[in-house]
Design an enzyme around this catalytic site. Structure first.
Site, PDB file in Angstrom:
ATOM      1  N   HIS A 183       6.390  -3.976   1.740  1.00  0.00           N
ATOM      2  CA  HIS A 183       5.139  -3.490   2.312  1.00  0.00           C
ATOM      3  C   HIS A 183       5.064  -1.992   2.051  1.00  0.00           C
ATOM      4  CE1 HIS A 183       1.682  -3.564   5.111  1.00  0.00           C
ATOM      5  NE2 HIS A 183       2.044  -2.311   5.332  1.00  0.00           N
ATOM      6  N   CYS A 184       4.013  -1.563   1.364  1.00  0.00           N
ATOM      7  CA  CYS A 184       3.877  -0.159   0.978  1.00  0.00           C
ATOM      8  C   CYS A 184       2.903   0.533   1.926  1.00  0.00           C
ATOM      9  CB  CYS A 184       3.378  -0.052  -0.462  1.00  0.00           C
ATOM     10  SG  CYS A 184       3.204   1.652  -1.038  1.00  0.00           S
TER      11      CYS A 184
END
Length: 388
Positions: A183-184
């Site tokens: 997850h960025c």
């Protein structure tokens, strides 16, 4: 490992015995609410101890669950802040480039260099904006939420749905993601099957753009830094033309002045506020682009290595553990999704023929990736390798 389990079991037995003794002695003297809390605590410890699946990882996950919940919600909220920060920082570099550097380039550079800077700079800018927009707006992909006959390797404990191969649950997005990498927060989105290429391309072209600004602006940065140092020295030293004696200026000088003391008539400074801002903006641009080029360049190289091996960031950790486990048994672990370096890049970039290196890699392209992210039964053979 067995010694650790024995120690854990012995500790839990002693703790339960102590709780039983304490409950027998002071149970009648406690208020009803405290008695319920005490009984719940004993039940909680017994549930941890008597579960056949309990180990140190389960206990630590249970203890740190409030911390994980706080981090997930903060990351979810700060995602929009990080996206705005990327847009603001990138826009500031563009403003400095167009309003400060471009007029200087057009006045001083030869025609060939002007054409090169204009063409490469705008091509790089288009690739950065396109891939960042697609990475943030494209869904990474989720498994079907309804009951259907899909090949699954497990069932998600959070979503209670079948999980296909390479699918993992994201606690921040609160959903399962196909071929999840991570997850960025800078995208405010998960990196998965359908936007992994956009994420990597954004990192690559942003690194190239920052390196281009850092290398081409190095001499301007050194000149601006020297100019700022000169400005500081001029601010410290007294400015103007010295005037000595009293003469006919006696009526204009302060009455407490001693004869022969030096005075200064201050002319306008040799630099303006615009000059200061110009040099400071050059320093800001060079420091920011150099820092991003180093940090994002290292991340890009790491993801390029993972792509060459046919892995994601999560699979890298899982495969490392599996490799160690197989080595203890005298066996060799083989990644089933590794088709060879060139074929891994071919699958990742969606290249099917030679012209795709131009139309799908060097130019903006919205083509979908190989497969649907649910099944991974396609095979690539040696004859499918393409000449580069």
């Amino acid at each position: 490992m067995q010694n650790g389990r024995r120690l854990f079991s012995s500790t839990m037995r002693l703790l339960l015995r102590w709780l039983r003794l304490c409950s027998k002695r002071g149970h009648a003297r406690l208020p009803r609410c405290m008695q319920e809390l005490w009984s719940y605590s004993i039940l909680f410890l017994k549930s941890l101890y008597f579960s056949s699946l309990t180990n140190s990882d389960v206990v630590m996950d249970a203890l740190f669950e409030p911390v994980f919940w706080l981090v997930d919600h903060l990351t979810r909220w700060f995602g929009s802040v990080f996206v705005c920060l990327v847009v603001i920082l990138t826009s500031s570099i563009l403003i400095i480039t167009y309003f400060s550097l471009l007029p200087l380039v057009l006045d001083t550079y030869p025609t060939a260099w002007i054409v090169w800077h204009l063409c490469y700079g705008h091509w790089n800018l288009v690739m950065i904006v396109f891939h960042y927009y697609k990475a943030t707006r494209t869904s990474p992909g989720q498994p079907p939420q309804i009951k259907c006959d899909i090949p699954a390797v497990s069932v998600c404990k959070k979503c209670i749905i079948p999980k296909p191969a390479r699918t993992h649950h994201c606690s921040i997005c609160n959903s399962c993601i196909l071929k999840m990498d991570h997850h960025c927060p800078w995208l405010n989105n998960c990196v998965g099957h359908f936007n992994h290429r956009y994420f990597f391309s954004f990192c690559l072209f942003m690194t190239l753009g920052c390196s281009y600004c850092s290398i081409s602006g190095r001499n301007m940065f050194l000149d601006a830094y020297s100019a700022i140092q000169r400005f500081k020295s001029l601010d410290v030293e007294p400015q103007g033309v010295p005037v000595t004696g009293v003469g006919w200026l006696i009526g204009l000088l302060p009455s407490a002045s001693a004869p022969g003391q030096s005075y200064y008539q201050s002319p306008p400074p040799p630099f303006t506020f615009r000059d200061k801002m110009f040099h400071k903006s050059i320093i800001y641009m060079w420091v920011l682009t150099s820092t991003v080029a180093l940090a994002l360049g290292a991340l890009t190289l790491w993801h390029a290595l993972l792509i060459s091996r046919g892995e994601t960031s999560i699979e890298r950790h899982i495969n490392s553990k599996e490799t160690q486990r197989m080595q203890k048994r005298g066996k060799v672990f083989r990644n089933p999704f590794n088709y060879g370096r060139l074929n891994n890049w071919k699958v990742f970039l969606g290249i099917e023929k030679r012209s795709h290196w131009l139309t799908r890699v060097l130019l903006p392209s919205s083509h979908p990736p190989y497969g649907d992210g649910i099944t991974w039964d396609f095979t690539l053979h040696r004859k499918d390798l393409m000449a580069v």
